[in-house]
Structures are given as C-alpha cells and as structure tokens.
Write a protein that holds these residues in place. Structure first.
Motif, PDB file in Angstrom:
ATOM      1  N   LEU A  60       0.819  -1.206   0.000  1.00 31.82           N
ATOM      2  CA  LEU A  60       0.000   0.000   0.000  1.00 31.82           C
ATOM      3  C   LEU A  60       0.859   1.264   0.000  1.00 31.82           C
ATOM      4  O   LEU A  60       2.032   1.227   0.344  1.00 31.82           O
ATOM      5  CB  LEU A  60      -0.921   0.007   1.230  1.00 31.82           C
ATOM      6  CG  LEU A  60      -1.877  -1.169   1.336  1.00 31.82           C
ATOM      7  CD1 LEU A  60      -2.597  -1.141   2.666  1.00 31.82           C
ATOM      8  CD2 LEU A  60      -2.873  -1.162   0.202  1.00 31.82           C
ATOM      9  N   VAL A  61       0.245   2.374  -0.388  1.00 26.94           N
ATOM     10  CA  VAL A  61       0.896   3.678  -0.385  1.00 26.94           C
ATOM     11  C   VAL A  61       0.301   4.474   0.781  1.00 26.94           C
ATOM     12  O   VAL A  61      -0.905   4.464   0.992  1.00 26.94           O
ATOM     13  CB  VAL A  61       0.639   4.417  -1.718  1.00 26.94           C
ATOM     14  CG1 VAL A  61       1.244   5.805  -1.687  1.00 26.94           C
ATOM     15  CG2 VAL A  61       1.195   3.619  -2.876  1.00 26.94           C
ATOM     16  N   ARG A  62       1.161   5.182   1.494  1.00 23.63           N
ATOM     17  CA  ARG A  62       0.710   5.954   2.655  1.00 23.63           C
ATOM     18  C   ARG A  62       0.534   7.416   2.264  1.00 23.63           C
ATOM     19  O   ARG A  62       1.408   8.024   1.665  1.00 23.63           O
ATOM     20  CB  ARG A  62       1.746   5.840   3.781  1.00 23.63           C
ATOM     21  CG  ARG A  62       1.340   6.529   5.051  1.00 23.63           C
ATOM     22  CD  ARG A  62       2.348   6.205   6.150  1.00 23.63           C
ATOM     23  NE  ARG A  62       1.949   6.773   7.409  1.00 23.63           N
ATOM     24  CZ  ARG A  62       2.642   7.695   8.074  1.00 23.63           C
ATOM     25  NH1 ARG A  62       3.787   8.128   7.595  1.00 23.63           N
ATOM     26  NH2 ARG A  62       2.205   8.166   9.211  1.00 23.63           N
ATOM     27  N   ILE A  63      -0.624   7.960   2.613  1.00 21.08           N
ATOM     28  CA  ILE A  63      -0.885   9.392   2.465  1.00 21.08           C
ATOM     29  C   ILE A  63      -0.754   9.962   3.866  1.00 21.08           C
ATOM     30  O   ILE A  63      -1.361   9.459   4.808  1.00 21.08           O
ATOM     31  CB  ILE A  63      -2.307   9.660   1.924  1.00 21.08           C
ATOM     32  CG1 ILE A  63      -2.597   8.859   0.653  1.00 21.08           C
ATOM     33  CG2 ILE A  63      -2.534  11.150   1.727  1.00 21.08           C
ATOM     34  CD1 ILE A  63      -1.797   9.250  -0.540  1.00 21.08           C
ATOM     35  N   VAL A  64       0.051  11.008   4.019  1.00 20.87           N
ATOM     36  CA  VAL A  64       0.342  11.532   5.355  1.00 20.87           C
ATOM     37  C   VAL A  64      -0.004  13.016   5.438  1.00 20.87           C
ATOM     38  O   VAL A  64       0.173  13.765   4.490  1.00 20.87           O
ATOM     39  CB  VAL A  64       1.824  11.276   5.735  1.00 20.87           C
ATOM     40  CG1 VAL A  64       2.765  12.050   4.857  1.00 20.87           C
ATOM     41  CG2 VAL A  64       2.089  11.580   7.181  1.00 20.87           C
ATOM     42  N   ARG A  65      -0.563  13.395   6.602  1.00 22.33           N
ATOM     43  CA  ARG A  65      -0.769  14.808   6.917  1.00 22.33           C
ATOM     44  C   ARG A  65       0.256  15.155   7.977  1.00 22.33           C
ATOM     45  O   ARG A  65       0.255  14.602   9.073  1.00 22.33           O
ATOM     46  CB  ARG A  65      -2.171  15.063   7.451  1.00 22.33           C
ATOM     47  CG  ARG A  65      -2.426  16.557   7.699  1.00 22.33           C
ATOM     48  CD  ARG A  65      -3.741  16.812   8.366  1.00 22.33           C
ATOM     49  NE  ARG A  65      -3.689  16.228   9.697  1.00 22.33           N
ATOM     50  CZ  ARG A  65      -4.746  15.835  10.388  1.00 22.33           C
ATOM     51  NH1 ARG A  65      -5.940  15.931   9.881  1.00 22.33           N
ATOM     52  NH2 ARG A  65      -4.610  15.316  11.590  1.00 22.33           N
ATOM     53  N   SER A  66       1.144  16.079   7.651  1.00 22.23           N
ATOM     54  CA  SER A  66       2.209  16.465   8.575  1.00 22.23           C
ATOM     55  C   SER A  66       1.621  17.263   9.737  1.00 22.23           C
ATOM     56  O   SER A  66       0.491  17.747   9.652  1.00 22.23           O
ATOM     57  CB  SER A  66       3.260  17.303   7.843  1.00 22.23           C
ATOM     58  OG  SER A  66       2.715  18.560   7.502  1.00 22.23           O
ATOM     59  N   PRO A  67       2.383  17.420  10.822  1.00 20.14           N
ATOM     60  CA  PRO A  67       1.895  18.236  11.947  1.00 20.14           C
ATOM     61  C   PRO A  67       1.576  19.676  11.532  1.00 20.14           C
ATOM     62  O   PRO A  67       0.765  20.337  12.170  1.00 20.14           O
ATOM     63  CB  PRO A  67       3.063  18.197  12.936  1.00 20.14           C
ATOM     64  CG  PRO A  67       3.774  16.922  12.623  1.00 20.14           C
ATOM     65  CD  PRO A  67       3.629  16.733  11.134  1.00 20.14           C
ATOM     66  N   GLU A  68       2.182  20.154  10.439  1.00 20.58           N
ATOM     67  CA  GLU A  68       1.900  21.502   9.941  1.00 20.58           C
ATOM     68  C   GLU A  68       0.616  21.547   9.114  1.00 20.58           C
ATOM     69  O   GLU A  68       0.176  22.616   8.717  1.00 20.58           O
ATOM     70  CB  GLU A  68       3.063  22.022   9.084  1.00 20.58           C
ATOM     71  CG  GLU A  68       4.355  22.249   9.851  1.00 20.58           C
ATOM     72  CD  GLU A  68       5.134  20.953  10.063  1.00 20.58           C
ATOM     73  OE1 GLU A  68       5.117  20.059   9.183  1.00 20.58           O
ATOM     74  OE2 GLU A  68       5.758  20.830  11.129  1.00 20.58           O
ATOM     75  N   GLY A  69       0.044  20.394   8.788  1.00 18.49           N
ATOM     76  CA  GLY A  69      -1.202  20.333   8.032  1.00 18.49           C
ATOM     77  C   GLY A  69      -1.038  20.108   6.540  1.00 18.49           C
ATOM     78  O   GLY A  69      -2.007  20.158   5.794  1.00 18.49           O
ATOM     79  N   GLU A  70       0.176  19.826   6.082  1.00 16.36           N
ATOM     80  CA  GLU A  70       0.420  19.577   4.662  1.00 16.36           C
ATOM     81  C   GLU A  70       0.229  18.093   4.352  1.00 16.36           C
ATOM     82  O   GLU A  70       0.649  17.236   5.113  1.00 16.36           O
ATOM     83  CB  GLU A  70       1.841  19.995   4.288  1.00 16.36           C
ATOM     84  CG  GLU A  70       2.085  21.482   4.388  1.00 16.36           C
ATOM     85  CD  GLU A  70       3.499  21.867   3.993  1.00 16.36           C
ATOM     86  OE1 GLU A  70       4.149  21.082   3.271  1.00 16.36           O
ATOM     87  OE2 GLU A  70       3.941  22.932   4.417  1.00 16.36           O
ATOM     88  N   PHE A  71      -0.382  17.813   3.196  1.00 17.11           N
ATOM     89  CA  PHE A  71      -0.604  16.440   2.757  1.00 17.11           C
ATOM     90  C   PHE A  71       0.449  16.057   1.726  1.00 17.11           C
ATOM     91  O   PHE A  71       0.830  16.874   0.894  1.00 17.11           O
ATOM     92  CB  PHE A  71      -1.994  16.301   2.134  1.00 17.11           C
ATOM     93  CG  PHE A  71      -3.103  16.387   3.137  1.00 17.11           C
ATOM     94  CD1 PHE A  71      -3.595  15.236   3.723  1.00 17.11           C
ATOM     95  CD2 PHE A  71      -3.640  17.602   3.492  1.00 17.11           C
ATOM     96  CE1 PHE A  71      -4.613  15.309   4.651  1.00 17.11           C
ATOM     97  CE2 PHE A  71      -4.659  17.691   4.413  1.00 17.11           C
ATOM     98  CZ  PHE A  71      -5.154  16.535   4.998  1.00 17.11           C
ATOM     99  N   SER A  72       0.901  14.798   1.781  1.00 18.83           N
ATOM    100  CA  SER A  72       1.854  14.315   0.790  1.00 18.83           C
ATOM    101  C   SER A  72       1.788  12.794   0.716  1.00 18.83           C
ATOM    102  O   SER A  72       1.229  12.135   1.580  1.00 18.83           O
ATOM    103  CB  SER A  72       3.282  14.758   1.135  1.00 18.83           C
ATOM    104  OG  SER A  72       3.687  14.199   2.355  1.00 18.83           O
ATOM    105  N   VAL A  73       2.382  12.269  -0.353  1.00 20.04           N
ATOM    106  CA  VAL A  73       2.486  10.822  -0.539  1.00 20.04           C
ATOM    107  C   VAL A  73       3.781  10.377   0.111  1.00 20.04           C
ATOM    108  O   VAL A  73       4.837  10.945  -0.142  1.00 20.04           O
ATOM    109  CB  VAL A  73       2.468  10.462  -2.036  1.00 20.04           C
ATOM    110  CG1 VAL A  73       2.679   8.971  -2.227  1.00 20.04           C
ATOM    111  CG2 VAL A  73       1.170  10.906  -2.674  1.00 20.04           C
TER     112      VAL A  73
END
Length: 88
Positions: free
Chosen positions: A24-37
């Motif tokens: 699977l691929v992980r989509i992450v929301r950083s503590p700053e609120g930015e989304f990335s793969v």
C-alpha cells in the motif's frame, strides 16, 4: 523452532481490504497540516493507506474516506496534488 514473523497489514481506504503494509501507499498529513504521498512509510504525521490504483483513490475521494480518516475537511486542490504525486 523458528518463530514466524508477523507481516503488518493495513486497510485500504478505497477497496476496504486488508493488505500487507508494503503493498500500500501511505498518504500523510504532517503536523503543519500539509498532505503528501509517503512512499517510505516513515514520515511523521497522521497516515492513511491506499492501494496504488486510480480506482481505489477515486472511490476513497468520492466516499469522503480521507476526510473521515484525517478528521477534517480536505480541499479539492489537495486531492489534485495527491493525484499528481501518485499517478504522474
């Protein structure tokens, strides 16, 4: 007697199937609120897993599963950015 190593499994947001974490691929929301793969699976932040298929991604978007997983509204521009990162 050798111990059997447990393979970590995660639930895909699109098809709702349990699969090995490495598939699977992980989509992450950083503590700053930015989304990335997150291809490595090691970035800090809240993560959600999805199959590496366009159908699963579109189904998760259509049924608001990312918003449920990240506990908040997600802008359409974020989905476009993730789509570009995943499928370009």
């Amino acid at each position: 007697m050798a111990a059997v190593k447990k393979i970590p499994a995660r639930l895909c947001l699109g098809c709702q199937e349990q699969k090995p974490k490495k598939e699977l691929v992980r989509i992450v929301r950083s503590p700053e609120g930015e989304f990335s793969v997150d291809m490595t699976g090691k970035k800090s932040g809240r993560g959600a897993y999805i199959c590496n298929s366009k159908e699963c991604f579109e189904k998760a978007v259509r049924e608001h599963r990312f918003e449920r997983s990240f506990k908040g509204a997600i802008d359409k521009a974020v989905y476009d950015q993730l789509r570009d990162q995943l499928f370009s």
